[in-house]
Design a protein around this motif. Structure first.
Motif, short mmCIF file in Angstrom:
data_model
loop_
_atom_site.label_atom_id
_atom_site.label_comp_id
_atom_site.label_asym_id
_atom_site.label_seq_id
_atom_site.Cartn_x
_atom_site.Cartn_y
_atom_site.Cartn_z
N GLU A 188 3.55 -4.72 -6.39
CA GLU A 188 2.11 -5.02 -6.38
C GLU A 188 1.51 -4.83 -4.99
O GLU A 188 0.43 -4.26 -4.83
N ALA A 189 2.23 -5.31 -3.96
CA ALA A 189 1.69 -5.24 -2.60
C ALA A 189 2.01 -3.93 -1.90
O ALA A 189 1.31 -3.53 -0.97
N GLY A 190 3.07 -3.27 -2.34
CA GLY A 190 3.49 -2.04 -1.69
C GLY A 190 4.30 -2.25 -0.44
O GLY A 190 4.87 -1.31 0.12
N GLU A 191 4.38 -3.49 0.03
CA GLU A 191 5.10 -3.82 1.26
C GLU A 191 5.47 -5.29 1.23
O GLU A 191 4.71 -6.13 0.74
N ALA A 192 6.64 -5.63 1.75
CA ALA A 192 7.08 -7.03 1.76
C ALA A 192 8.18 -7.21 2.79
O ALA A 192 8.85 -6.25 3.20
N GLN A 193 8.34 -8.46 3.22
CA GLN A 193 9.46 -8.82 4.08
C GLN A 193 10.68 -9.08 3.20
O GLN A 193 10.64 -9.92 2.29
N VAL A 222 9.97 -3.76 3.92
CA VAL A 222 10.28 -2.78 2.90
C VAL A 222 8.98 -2.26 2.31
O VAL A 222 8.05 -3.04 2.03
N ARG A 223 8.90 -0.93 2.10
CA ARG A 223 7.73 -0.32 1.47
C ARG A 223 8.17 0.53 0.30
O ARG A 223 9.30 1.00 0.23
N THR A 224 7.21 0.74 -0.61
CA THR A 224 7.46 1.62 -1.75
C THR A 224 6.32 2.61 -1.87
O THR A 224 5.28 2.48 -1.22
#
Length: 397
Positions: free
Chosen positions: A113-118, A393-395
């Motif tokens: 959902e966010a496209g990026e996270a720790q 991390v990104r997607t």
């Protein structure tokens, strides 16, 4: 035999260059770095648990039963026997695998959902949900993650009454104990008394444990099942993000092959790299020039990271990444001594590695997943442990 040459480790621990398998240090401590010697210490009958805050636990009133981590002898063995059913391979596969899959999907949905996270936040969320279900902490008020973060902070202090900072930490941790008890443990005890279940808290209630004793056990299992699993998931992901050949192998493998990769990473990067024991009787260990006898009452430091890279046990190029490597001596598993050994070997070893694989196999199946920023590493020198933060991390494209 080896897929890579050189030193494959990511975590550079502050460590001495000493290589002697058994050494009597200047401060009177016995340091053990050899694999065979470490295993003999951890399996020895004439030793007691030391370190891990045991000195504080020993100051508790005698009427309060110590958490299983701090017990030894027949009482410890009987507790482990009674709770072994929660950690059998069949129980892990049938009861916990579906929970792990559901939890991993929930955590990774945040990333999608966010496209990026720790990664440390995602992995901690995963570890909290799984360990809470196994322990029985299923009636918590909102905010359990924050309470546990405060109880297991990124930077540790030393409680005590000899300095302002020590008094601060003593008060802080007592407040944190109270928060976890009121919001997590007490509601769980009430629910389990009304509706007993097949989990750790119901077992402790059936044994007549007090609320304080149940709190101690819950926090012990939380440290073992939540904090260490979070760090292992992060370090394993770090390796996979930065080693194309290893990642390709992991993605192409079946589950046993993936678990072999994770065990090898854990052998090189044990989350807890210092184990302590105190002898209660003379303990004979093999030395380079013949047997070495450690006297009764001695404090022994076992350097797990050094023992796990002892070429006498793991073969040539011990610092390279070689999933499936043979480890001599038997009985410790593919991760060598990373889960300890002997009476205090971690009972949740199978849970931790499967949990990491359930999460990581789904993470690395995501389109365009990549590491956006390298992590920073800090250390808890009391246990030789590491904390990995800042791995973003990104997607997507």
């Amino acid at each position: 035999m080896n897929d890579h040459s050189g030193d494959a480790r990511k975590v550079r621990r502050p460590a001495a260059h000493e290589t002697c398998p058994v050494r009597h240090a200047d401060d009177g401590t016995w340091e053990v770095r050899g694999y065979a010697q470490a295993r003999a210490v951890l399996r020895g009958d004439g030793t007691l648990q030391a370190g891990l805050g045991v000195e504080t636990v020993e100051k508790l009133p005698a009427r309060i039963r110590r958490p299983v981590l701090y017990r030894d002898g027949p009482e410890h063995r009987e507790h482990r026997r009674q709770t072994a059913k929660y950690f059998t391979p069949r129980r892990v596969d049938e009861a916990y695998r579906p929970l792990m899959a559901e939890t991993a999907e929930r955590q990774l949905a945040r990333l999608r959902e966010a496209g990026e996270a720790q990664l440390s936040e995602l992995s901690f969320g995963m570890a909290i949900e799984v360990a809470s279900a196994i322990i029985g902490l299923t009636s918590s008020r909102p905010g359990i993650r924050g309470r546990l973060e405060r109880f297991f902070p990124e930077k540790f202090g030393r409680p005590g009454l000899t300095s302002p900072s020590g008094i601060y930490w003593l008060v802080r941790q007592n407040v944190n104990w109270l928060r976890v008890y009121l919001a997590d443990v007490r509601p769980a005890i009430r629910d389990h008394r009304r509706d007993p279940r097949d989990d750790l808290i119901s077992h402790l209630i059936s044994e007549g444990c007090t609320a304080a004793e149940i709190l101690g056990e819950c926090l012990t299992f939380a440290a073992a099942g939540m904090v260490t699993t979070r760090e292992f998931i992060c370090v394993a992901a770090w390796h996979l993000f930065t080693d194309d050949a290893l990642l390709e192998r992991y993605r192409a493998a079946d589950e046993p092959g993936r678990l072999a990769v994770l065990h090898e990473i854990l052998r090189l990067e044990p989350v807890v790299a210092r184990l302590r024991r105190r002898t209660t009787a003379p303990l004979e260990l093999p030395g380079t020039d013949g047997p070495v006898t450690v006297p009764p009452g001695a404090l022994i430091d076992v350097f797990v990271d050094a023992a796990n890279t002892d070429p006498q046990a793991v073969g040539s190029q011990p610092l390279s990444m070689c999933p499936g490597r043979a480890i001599d001596g038997g009985g410790t598993g593919a991760a060598a001594l990373s889960f300890g050994d002997g009476p205090h070997r971690c009972p949740g070893a199978g849970i931790a590695v499967l949990e990491a694989d359930v999460f990581l196999s789904r993470l690395f199946a995501m389109d365009g997943v990549r590491m956006a920023s390298a992590p920073r590493v800090s250390f808890n020198n009391d246990i030789g442990g590491y904390e990995i933060r800042g791995l973003t991390v990104r997607t997507g494209s």
